[in-house]
Each structure stands twice: as structure tokens, then as C-alpha cells.
Design an enzyme around this catalytic site. Structure first.
Site, short mmCIF file in Angstrom:
data_model
loop_
_atom_site.label_atom_id
_atom_site.label_comp_id
_atom_site.label_asym_id
_atom_site.label_seq_id
_atom_site.Cartn_x
_atom_site.Cartn_y
_atom_site.Cartn_z
N SER A 168 91.56 61.61 76.71
CA SER A 168 90.54 60.58 76.45
C SER A 168 89.52 61.59 75.59
CB SER A 168 89.70 59.99 77.67
OG SER A 168 88.72 59.23 77.21
N TYR A 181 86.46 59.90 86.28
CA TYR A 181 87.50 59.67 85.16
C TYR A 181 87.27 60.70 84.01
CZ TYR A 181 89.62 57.03 81.33
OH TYR A 181 90.58 56.44 80.36
#
Length: 285
Positions: A168, A181
């Protein structure tokens, strides 16, 4: 999805691609693209029903695909699934580790901690639960490591095999509110580079893509209000994205096909490719 609809003329005929998290929007899109390029595709998801639903769509378009139930955090589940894939489709040539996600238990309510938040009716850093943080970190990091342990066994000693992980853009710069995350995706990026070196002598390439902001069911509550209007966070995201918009799922396809192709990317390994509309390049000034 037909081959003529693909952005690149990549030919994956004769390859077997295993894709985890294939019941989700991103990885089901990638599964359709890889199948359109000629690969036989095993779609893995916790929900066998969702995986098979997308597999059926691929078959309807003339591709070869099958859905499987698999828990990326359970070695026994992965081993059983691997056995079934070997029987149905053959040895894995391409592994796309797409399983991942966040959880509200690992998310703070506010971007900045303020005096009084400890006793206030708000979920601060101090209220994050260990089980929530562990779940998010394990799902993203162990959920990449364990499937690789299982399916990369097929690749050892064989030519033109590779692993593609899903990192990400927040692996480069952590986002507010989602520490678990962000940390987990940073670990995925680091692990991608580690694996690329580790497997370099046996011919297995390992790369990753790092998507920026795409509006999906997973992040819907963060990006959109109940009435469909954009949240303040959406405003910040778009202001910090030079291209000024969210990405479209189809805009991930070209990068994945490129990395999966030995002819196109045979000397590329250890790369984490941002697909983020310039978000990771923009300083805000």
C-alpha cells in the site's frame, strides 16, 4: 473480461495463477485479467461461495478458473487448498497475495491525540485492543507469508515463476488513524524485498504493487457519509493526490500483468510499485 480488453499484450498461457483474497473487488478484478491473459486461475477466499462466483464469471468468458475456500492464517487450510489446486489445475507459477484489510478495533477515532482523550468517549491510541491490532497485522503480514510458504514450493527449480504481493502507499508514509494497517503494509513491502533476495538464486522473482486510494467496500465508511457525500478524509485524500481522483480497479491490471510476465519483467525483482496518482510523491506544498 476479454484479452482484447487488457492494457498489455501479455501472454500467460500455460501458467497457473493462485490469487488469495480473490473474493474481494481488487483481487477478483486481477483474477479476471490474469485469466484473460491465458492463465488458469485458482481463486482463494475465506468464502468459497464468493470465490466460485468470480470463477464462474471467468469460465463464462471462456477462461479456466476455480474457486477455493482457504484461510490465509491457517497452514492446514492452505495445505489442503494447495492439494486441491495441484489436482485441479497443476503447479503454481504465479502467486498473487491479495488477502488483507483493516479492522475498526485497530483504528483510532481521531487523527491527533488531545489532552482529555483518555477519559473521553472516543477511541484513542490507548483504547486500541491487542486482538484488533494482532488481527490486522497477521491478516496482512502472515497472510502474505504463509501462502508464500505453501505455494512457492511449486516454483523452486522451475523457470518463469513469480510472487506478487499487495502492499500500500501507506507503507511509504503512514496514514493517520490506522497504525496497525500502515505498519503491516510496511512489513509487506520489506518482506517483498527480503523474499526477492532470498529466492534470487532459484529463479523466483518477487515484487509488489502499492495501490493508493481506491473506493471499495472496505474503506467506504472512511470515505463516504451515509448520505453519499464525501467525508472530510476524502477531501484530504484528493487534495493530496496530484491527479485529483480515486483510482479505478482496472488501473491496477497493467502493472500486475507487467510484473507477472517474464518477457516484460524478467530482470525485475524486489520492486514495490506505487499506483497512487502521485500521492506518495506529493509533499503537500
Amino acid at each position: 473480461m476479454k484479452k482484447k480488453d487488457l492494457p498489455l499484450g501479455v501472454d500467460l498461457s500455460g501458467k497457473v495463477a493462485v490469487i488469495t483474497g480473490a473474493g474481494g473487488v481488487i483481487c477478483s478484478t486481477l483474477a479476471k485479467a490474469v485469466a484473460a491473459a491465458g492463465a488458469k486461475v485458482a481463486l482463494l477466499d475465506l468464502s468459497a461461495e464468493r470465490a466460485q462466483q468470480y470463477a464462474d464469471e471467468i469460465v463464462k468468458e471462456g477462461g479456466v478458473a476455480k474457486g477455493y475456500s482457504a484461510n490465509v492464517l491457517d497452514k492446514k487450510s492452505l495445505a489442503e487448498c494447495h492439494g486441491a489446486v495441484l489436482k485441479d489445475l497443476g503447479k503454481c507459477d504465479i502467486l498473487i497475495n491479495g488477502a488483507g484489510g483493516n479492522n475498526p478495533k485497530a483504528t483510532t477515532d481521531k487523527e491527533y491525540f488531545e489532552i482529555g482523550d483518555i477519559d473521553a468517549d472516543t477511541k484513542s491510541f490507548f483504547d486500541l485492543t491487542d486482538d484488533g491490532v494482532q488481527f490486522v497485522f497477521n491478516l496482512n503480514f502472515l497472510g502474505t507469508l504463509l501462502p508464500t510458504q505453501e505455494f512457492a514450493r511449486d516454483m523452486v527449480g522451475r523457470a518463469e515463476c513469480n510472487v506478487i504481493n499487495i502492499s500500500s502507499m501507506n507503507a511509504f508514509t503512514p496514514l493517520t488513524k490506522i497504525p496497525a494497517y500502515s505498519g503491516a503494509k510496511a512489513a509487506v513491502s520489506n518482506f517483498t524485498q527480503w523474499l526477492a533476495v532470498h529466492f534470487s538464486k532459484v529463479g523466483i522473482r518477487v515484487n509488489a504493487i502499492a495501490p493508493g486510494f481506491f473506493s471499495t467496500a472496505q474503506n467506504k465508511a472512511l470515505l463516504w457519509n451515509n448520505d453519499g457525500t464525501p467525508t472530510a478524509r476524502t477531501g484530504k485524500i484528493l487534495a493530496a493526490t496530484p491527479m485529483g481522483r480515486f483510482g479505478e480497479m482496472e488501473e491496477l491490471i497493467g502493472s500486475v500483468l507487467f510484473l507477472a510476465s517474464e518477457k516484460a519483467a524478467g530482470f525485475i525483482t524486489g520492486v514495490v510499485l506505487p499506483i497512487d496518482g502521485g500521492f506518495s510523491s506529493y509533499s503537500g506544498v
